[in-house]
Write an enzyme that holds these catalytic residues in place. Structure first.
Site, short mmCIF file in Angstrom:
data_model
loop_
_atom_site.label_atom_id
_atom_site.label_comp_id
_atom_site.label_asym_id
_atom_site.label_seq_id
_atom_site.Cartn_x
_atom_site.Cartn_y
_atom_site.Cartn_z
N GLY A 12 -37.34 14.96 -46.42
CA GLY A 12 -37.96 14.45 -45.20
C GLY A 12 -37.03 14.28 -44.01
CG ASP A 59 -32.34 2.85 -57.22
OD1 ASP A 59 -32.67 2.36 -56.12
OD2 ASP A 59 -33.06 2.80 -58.24
CE1 TYR A 150 -42.81 1.84 -44.59
CE2 TYR A 150 -44.49 1.98 -42.88
CZ TYR A 150 -43.32 2.44 -43.45
OH TYR A 150 -42.65 3.50 -42.88
CB THR A 185 -41.72 13.09 -44.98
OG1 THR A 185 -42.34 11.82 -45.13
CG2 THR A 185 -41.18 13.24 -43.57
N1 LIG Z 1 -42.98 9.99 -42.75
C1 LIG Z 1 -43.56 9.09 -41.97
O1 LIG Z 1 -44.74 9.19 -41.61
C2 LIG Z 1 -42.76 7.91 -41.49
C3 LIG Z 1 -43.29 7.13 -40.45
C4 LIG Z 1 -42.57 6.03 -39.99
C5 LIG Z 1 -41.35 5.72 -40.56
N2 LIG Z 1 -40.84 6.49 -41.57
C6 LIG Z 1 -39.55 6.10 -42.17
O2 LIG Z 1 -38.68 7.20 -42.24
C7 LIG Z 1 -37.76 7.02 -43.30
C8 LIG Z 1 -37.64 8.30 -44.10
O3 LIG Z 1 -38.85 8.55 -44.76
P1 LIG Z 1 -39.47 10.01 -44.97
O4 LIG Z 1 -40.76 10.03 -44.26
O5 LIG Z 1 -38.47 11.06 -44.70
O6 LIG Z 1 -39.84 9.92 -46.53
P2 LIG Z 1 -39.36 10.73 -47.80
O7 LIG Z 1 -39.46 12.21 -47.57
O8 LIG Z 1 -40.12 10.14 -48.95
O9 LIG Z 1 -37.83 10.37 -47.90
C9 LIG Z 1 -37.38 9.13 -48.32
C10 LIG Z 1 -35.92 9.25 -48.67
O10 LIG Z 1 -35.47 7.97 -49.14
C11 LIG Z 1 -34.86 8.15 -50.39
N3 LIG Z 1 -35.09 7.00 -51.26
C12 LIG Z 1 -36.28 6.50 -51.68
N4 LIG Z 1 -36.08 5.48 -52.52
C13 LIG Z 1 -34.73 5.35 -52.64
C14 LIG Z 1 -33.89 4.49 -53.38
N5 LIG Z 1 -34.40 3.54 -54.18
N6 LIG Z 1 -32.55 4.62 -53.27
C15 LIG Z 1 -32.03 5.58 -52.46
N7 LIG Z 1 -32.76 6.42 -51.74
C16 LIG Z 1 -34.10 6.30 -51.84
C17 LIG Z 1 -35.50 9.38 -51.00
O11 LIG Z 1 -34.62 10.03 -51.91
P3 LIG Z 1 -34.63 9.93 -53.52
O12 LIG Z 1 -36.06 9.90 -53.96
O13 LIG Z 1 -33.86 11.13 -53.91
O14 LIG Z 1 -33.90 8.66 -53.81
C18 LIG Z 1 -35.67 10.26 -49.77
O15 LIG Z 1 -34.49 10.97 -49.51
C19 LIG Z 1 -38.25 5.81 -44.10
O16 LIG Z 1 -37.48 4.68 -43.76
C20 LIG Z 1 -39.68 5.64 -43.61
O17 LIG Z 1 -40.14 4.30 -43.72
C21 LIG Z 1 -41.52 7.57 -42.04
#
Ligand SMILES: NC(=O)c1ccc[n+]([C@@H]2O[C@H](COP(=O)([O-])OP(=O)(O)OC[C@H]3O[C@@H](n4cnc5c(N)ncnc54)[C@H](OP(=O)(O)O)[C@@H]3O)[C@@H](O)[C@H]2O)c1
Length: 260
Positions: A12, A59, A150, A185
């Site tokens: 993502g 983690d 959240y 993502t």
């Molecule tokens: N996508 C959206 O719509 C959106 C909107 C607003 C804000 N955000 C924010 O953007 C950020 C990135 O999210 P994303 O959308 O790119 O989601 P994503 O594709 O699910 O990526 C999340 C990342 O966090 C890592 N992660 C999850 N749990 C973890 C843990 N316990 N320890 C270490 N790493 C961990 C995952 O890697 P592993 O599973 O390999 O650990 C992955 O690399 C987040 O903070 C999210 O709240 C996203």
């Protein structure tokens, strides 16, 4: 040579940040749980951009593993940019939420970015330079739209970023809060939501490219999906005048009338 440490770089938004910082010539430290995905990304970026990439699996909800990342931020070659991106969503109402799931969410979305920023900040202030990018969310500005905790975790990120910016900005450290809306993502699928049911979903590369425009402008808060910037300016403007409206006595409307 500058170095960026990016949490949640295995997919993502974090993976997109890794690619963009690599293209800018930064060396990287990439953090997430999925070691193989990090290794694949590292190989791609070393070959494409001739940079060095350290893979640091962790983690971040595990205190010992979080401390290993904090140690890397405090020691070793200096980290110029920390991208506090790893995060998760939790769907459903607060009323029915599983306490253990909420505790995990708080430790990933709130505790981890706080302690990693804490580990990074000393070196940055000492050097008089550096940047911390914190991933918040637009739901922090409209909590009624997203049930459960959240949006509250993301409100913490926004307030934390603004408070930290006020403290360390004058010392040469730049803090940016990035507030995406729905972005394409894995976060949605991981949380059990159907992305096809969500309107106006942004492509991840568009989100990160826009966030980096804000970064290059040294914006304190960057909201890529918000087309009318005056809405945010009005919101911030109201906040800025608030201190001058606070008094030592309760406001007139809170004074009990007709009682001794
Ligand atoms: N996508 C959206 O719509 C959106 C909107 C607003 C804000 N955000 C924010 O953007 C950020 C990135 O999210 P994303 O959308 O790119 O989601 P994503 O594709 O699910 O990526 C999340 C990342 O966090 C890592 N992660 C999850 N749990 C973890 C843990 N316990 N320890 C270490 N790493 C961990 C995952 O890697 P592993 O599973 O390999 O650990 C992955 O690399 C987040 O903070 C999210 O709240 C996203």
């Amino acid at each position: 040579m500058s170095t960026a440490l990016i949490t949640g770089a295995s997919s993502g938004i974090g993976a997109a940040y890794a690619r963009r910082f690599a293209a800018r010539g930064y060396d990287l430290v990439v953090v997430a749980r999925a070691t193989e995905r990090l290794e694949t990304l590292a190989t791609e970026l070393r070959e494409t951009h001739r940079i060095s990439v350290e893979v640091l699996p962790a983690d971040l909800t595990n205190a010992v593993q979080l401390e290993a990342v904090a140690t890397r931020l405090r020691s070793g070659s200096p980290i110029d940019v920390l991208v506090n991106n790893a995060g998760a969503a939790l769907l459903g109402n607060f009323e029915t939420a599983d306490p253990a799931s909420m505790e995990r969410l708080l430790s990933l979305n709130v505790t981890a970015p706080t302690l990693l920023a804490s580990a990074a900040i000393g070196g940055m202030v000492k050097r008089g330079s550096g940047a911390i990018i914190n991933l918040g969310s637009v739901v922090s500005l409209m909590p009624g739209y997203f049930p459960g905790i959240y949006s509250a975790t993301k409100s913490y990120i926004l307030t934390f970023s603004q408070g930290l910016a006020a403290e360390v900005g004058p010392k040469g450290v730049y803090v940016q809060a990035v507030l995406p809306a729905a972005t394409k993502t894995e976060i949605w699928e991981r949380a059990g939501a159907d992305l096809s049911q969500i309107p106006n979903v942004m492509e991840v590369d568009d989100l990160v490219d826009a966030a980096l425009v804000g970064f290059d402008r040294r914006e304190a808060v960057t909201i890529p999906p918000l087309s009318d910037a005056s809405l945010w300016e009005a919101f911030e403007g109201a906040r800025a005048v608030l201190p001058s409206g606070l008094g030592a006595k309760p406001a007139e409307r809170y004074r009990a009338h007709g009682h001794a």
